[in-house]
Design a protein around this motif. Structure first.
Motif, PDB file in Angstrom:
ATOM      1  N   LEU A 269       0.820  -1.219   0.000  1.00 22.03           N
ATOM      2  CA  LEU A 269       0.000   0.000   0.000  1.00 22.03           C
ATOM      3  C   LEU A 269       0.853   1.269   0.000  1.00 22.03           C
ATOM      4  O   LEU A 269       0.392   2.330  -0.391  1.00 22.03           O
ATOM      5  CB  LEU A 269      -0.955  -0.024   1.212  1.00 22.03           C
ATOM      6  CG  LEU A 269      -2.043   1.031   1.266  1.00 22.03           C
ATOM      7  CD1 LEU A 269      -2.887   1.036  -0.009  1.00 22.03           C
ATOM      8  CD2 LEU A 269      -2.936   0.839   2.482  1.00 22.03           C
ATOM      9  N   SER A 270       2.099   1.159   0.426  1.00 27.16           N
ATOM     10  CA  SER A 270       3.007   2.313   0.445  1.00 27.16           C
ATOM     11  C   SER A 270       2.441   3.453   1.288  1.00 27.16           C
ATOM     12  O   SER A 270       2.342   4.597   0.841  1.00 27.16           O
ATOM     13  CB  SER A 270       3.285   2.782  -0.995  1.00 27.16           C
ATOM     14  OG  SER A 270       4.488   3.519  -1.072  1.00 27.16           O
ATOM     15  N   ILE A 271       2.121   3.101   2.533  1.00 26.15           N
ATOM     16  CA  ILE A 271       1.581   4.080   3.498  1.00 26.15           C
ATOM     17  C   ILE A 271       2.507   5.289   3.642  1.00 26.15           C
ATOM     18  O   ILE A 271       2.063   6.407   3.843  1.00 26.15           O
ATOM     19  CB  ILE A 271       1.411   3.388   4.883  1.00 26.15           C
ATOM     20  CG1 ILE A 271       0.312   2.321   4.812  1.00 26.15           C
ATOM     21  CG2 ILE A 271       1.190   4.394   6.002  1.00 26.15           C
ATOM     22  CD1 ILE A 271      -1.028   2.719   5.308  1.00 26.15           C
ATOM     23  N   GLY A 272       3.814   5.046   3.516  1.00 28.57           N
ATOM     24  CA  GLY A 272       4.776   6.135   3.673  1.00 28.57           C
ATOM     25  C   GLY A 272       5.141   6.799   2.352  1.00 28.57           C
ATOM     26  O   GLY A 272       6.110   7.546   2.277  1.00 28.57           O
ATOM     27  N   GLY A 273       4.377   6.516   1.309  1.00 29.25           N
ATOM     28  CA  GLY A 273       4.676   7.098   0.003  1.00 29.25           C
ATOM     29  C   GLY A 273       4.463   8.608  -0.028  1.00 29.25           C
ATOM     30  O   GLY A 273       3.654   9.150   0.721  1.00 29.25           O
ATOM     31  N   ASP A 274       5.200   9.275  -0.922  1.00 29.91           N
ATOM     32  CA  ASP A 274       5.063  10.732  -1.103  1.00 29.91           C
ATOM     33  C   ASP A 274       3.734  11.084  -1.745  1.00 29.91           C
ATOM     34  O   ASP A 274       3.128  12.095  -1.433  1.00 29.91           O
ATOM     35  CB  ASP A 274       6.174  11.236  -2.052  1.00 29.91           C
ATOM     36  CG  ASP A 274       7.425  11.583  -1.297  1.00 29.91           C
ATOM     37  OD1 ASP A 274       7.405  11.484  -0.061  1.00 29.91           O
ATOM     38  OD2 ASP A 274       8.416  11.958  -1.952  1.00 29.91           O
ATOM     39  N   ALA A 275       3.319  10.245  -2.688  1.00 28.94           N
ATOM     40  CA  ALA A 275       2.127  10.543  -3.485  1.00 28.94           C
ATOM     41  C   ALA A 275       0.886  10.009  -2.770  1.00 28.94           C
ATOM     42  O   ALA A 275       0.998   9.231  -1.829  1.00 28.94           O
ATOM     43  CB  ALA A 275       2.284   9.886  -4.853  1.00 28.94           C
ATOM     44  N   PRO A 276      -0.302  10.434  -3.229  1.00 31.53           N
ATOM     45  CA  PRO A 276      -1.524   9.857  -2.664  1.00 31.53           C
ATOM     46  C   PRO A 276      -1.523   8.345  -2.817  1.00 31.53           C
ATOM     47  O   PRO A 276      -0.880   7.803  -3.720  1.00 31.53           O
ATOM     48  CB  PRO A 276      -2.643  10.486  -3.517  1.00 31.53           C
ATOM     49  CG  PRO A 276      -2.054  11.728  -4.082  1.00 31.53           C
ATOM     50  CD  PRO A 276      -0.584  11.454  -4.240  1.00 31.53           C
ATOM     51  N   LEU A 277      -2.253   7.651  -1.940  1.00 31.63           N
ATOM     52  CA  LEU A 277      -2.351   6.194  -2.041  1.00 31.63           C
ATOM     53  C   LEU A 277      -2.937   5.823  -3.398  1.00 31.63           C
ATOM     54  O   LEU A 277      -3.747   6.555  -3.966  1.00 31.63           O
ATOM     55  CB  LEU A 277      -3.249   5.651  -0.933  1.00 31.63           C
ATOM     56  CG  LEU A 277      -2.750   5.790   0.498  1.00 31.63           C
ATOM     57  CD1 LEU A 277      -3.770   5.184   1.472  1.00 31.63           C
ATOM     58  CD2 LEU A 277      -1.391   5.131   0.685  1.00 31.63           C
TER      59      LEU A 277
END
Lengths: 251, 283
Positions: free
Chosen positions: B67-75
């Protein structure tokens, strides 16, 4: 804000400079630590491909496969967290990858393996209608959602079977085209059946919405030889859904 | 939020399809199974049927790794929708994800990558957890990561960061004790100090796994979170200490690579169960 883009870029490009702002409190350099992430990402994706394409790997050997997969991983990383969608792009990559051109059948064997993965996860058939009237010839047929046709000018089913460990590798005496129907059977086993060019045409006509009779006639007209009995057995084995011709069902 | 059942405070195992026949034949299967969400996002087929069979005999935990909770972009809205469909279909007792990022600019890296612990990161992580909990209509658990690098930009400790996430989003935590041991060795701190600072009252589940010990070019120990072997004695000791503080908690044995025979994995779960049972009797 640290530079996420630089971090992401350097994961796939071993020659890229290390991103700024990394810190290591004990032991080795940030380079050595970053290399763990690089390895996790690139080797992890190569491993996933190796697991998905065992016959393709066996044909070219481990070293060549991993080198080829590495080029794919670095040039076209996955676009989805669902990795089986990543595997679907690999045969397309092989089509255009010059070092793989030496083995003409390679991309098509990979297509069989990609279709097998796809078939495993495909939808289940909606409640089977099979309201067969007396008029079988007028019936329309919906192939099972897992069914995939792989067309090739090479004996891909024989080659796949030999390299998937299902039979011994032996010289191929008769290098003729084989078409593959990949599907999930009623026992949830993934089957790869070699079908003639005529049967492949028949299946395509059915997919285009022709009735059984129309599809059989066209296949016969195009290919000459066509064994309707075998084609019907294949449809039953592959869990195709027969329904009366209402004219409304054409998928 | 929809009401869901709970994972039992017993041992569970990460489900591997190779073990399926032995699991359904077992007289006493583990109390719960955990699966990676991304392996069950197909429209149908045998994998969903296996999950239904498992859920009929044990509780089910869905653990996301993409899910990339820590991603820069929106989920990724499509991925979140797929998670919602999976939870709707199988009604797992819990859903968990990682304090990490795995996607950038549309590319998915298939790894749990590290974050700087800043206020900006905190805002983004909290917004992503809020969104996930809203779409899934349930509380989620967030797992502490195994990391190999730190960032100059970090403004707070990992435990303070997690505490703030819990306060702001109401999510629970998944405490991976192997990850604590890995990070402690890699970043030069005491695992017990980290656990003393960890918001244990928010922990809903525990992960135990094996790691690989390597040596870096200066001869320092470097631990890599490999999930390819039994849980080590250090991790078992810390686990018993944590359970003595928190009381029994659902505890997962994770073994994802070089997957062993079912009996080996089942014995690891029995060892966790023995610790949980002892604590339940003592309490």
């Amino acid at each position: 804000m640290h530079n996420r883009a630089a971090f992401a870029h350097a994961l796939l490009d071993a020659d890229a400079p290390l991103p700024q702002g990394l810190r290591v409190r004990v032991g080795a350099s940030a380079e050595a630590r970053f290399a763990i992430y690089r390895n996790n990402v690139v080797s992890g994706l190569i491993d996933a491909l190796a697991e998905s394409f065992p016959a393709t790997l066996r044909i070219v050997g481990e070293a060549f496969f991993r080198a080829m997969a590495q080029v794919f991983v670095r040039s076209a990383p996955p676009r989805s967290p669902v990795l089986r969608t990543f595997a679907q792009g690999f045969p397309v990559f092989l089509d255009a990858f010059p070092p793989a051109q030496e083995i003409a059948c390679l991309a098509d064997v990979a297509r069989i393996e990609a279709a097998r993965i796809d078939a495993w996860h495909a939808a289940d058939a909606s409640a089977c209608t099979r309201t067969m009237s007396d008029d079988v010839i007028a019936a329309r047929v919906t192939l099972h959602p897992s069914a995939r046709l792989v067309l090739s000018p090479h004996p891909i089913v024989t080659i796949w079977r030999a390299n998937a460990g299902a039979s011994d590798v032996a010289p191929i005496e008769d290098w003729t085209a084989e078409q593959a129907l990949v599907f999930r059977d009623a026992n949830d086993a993934i089957q790869v059946e070699s079908v003639s060019g005529a049967v492949a045409m028949f299946l395509q006509h059915l997919q285009d919405g022709a009735t059984l009779g129309e599809a059989a006639q066209r296949a016969m007209a195009q290919a000459g030889e066509f064994d309707l009995t075998n084609a019907l057995l294949l449809l039953i084995h592959s869990q195709a859904d027969f329904h009366a011709d209402t004219g409304a069902h054409a998928s | 939020m929809t009401h869901h059942g709970h994972l039992p405070p017993r041992a569970g195992v990460g489900f591997k399809p190779a073990h399926f026949p032995e699991i359904v034949a077992a007289a006493q299967p583990p109390a719960f199974f955990e699966v990676h969400a991304e392996n069950y996002m197909g429209a149908g087929g045998p994998s969903h049927r296996q999950l239904e069979r498992l859920h009929a005999i044990a509780a089910l935990s869905v653990h996301g790794v993409g899910l990339s909770i820590g991603g820069d972009a929106p989920l990724d809205a499509d991925h979140l929708a797929a998670l919602a469909r999976l939870c709707e279909r199988h009604q797992p007792e819990c859903f968990s994800e990682h304090l990490a990022w795995s996607t950038h600019d549309g590319a998915f890296f298939n790894d749990l990558l590290p974050l700087p612990y800043t206020r900006a990161t905190l805002d983004r992580v909290c917004a992503h957890i809020d969104q996930t909990q809203t779409v899934l209509r349930r509380r989620m658990w967030l797992e502490n990561p195994a990391t190999y690098l730190l960032f100059d930009a970090s403004e707070m400790s990992e435990t303070d960061f997690l505490r703030a996430v819990v306060r702001r989003t109401g999510c629970g935590l998944l405490l991976d004790i192997n990850n604590v041991v890995v990070c402690a060795a890699n970043h030069g701190f005491e695992a017990r100090d980290y656990l003393a600072a960890f918001p244990l009252d928010a922990v809903q589940e525990i992960h135990l796994a094996g790691h690989d010990e390597q040596r870096d070019e200066h001869g320092h120990a470097l631990l890599v979170d490999t999930h390819d072997r039994p849980v080590c004695d250090d991790v078992w000791r810390l686990y018993a200490e944590v359970i003595a503080t928190t009381g029994p908690l659902p505890t997962l044995i994770e073994w994802d690579n070089d997957v062993p025979a079912w009996s080996v994995l089942a014995r690891q779960a029995e060892r966790a169960d023995a610790i949980l049972l002892r604590e339940a009797v003592d309490a």
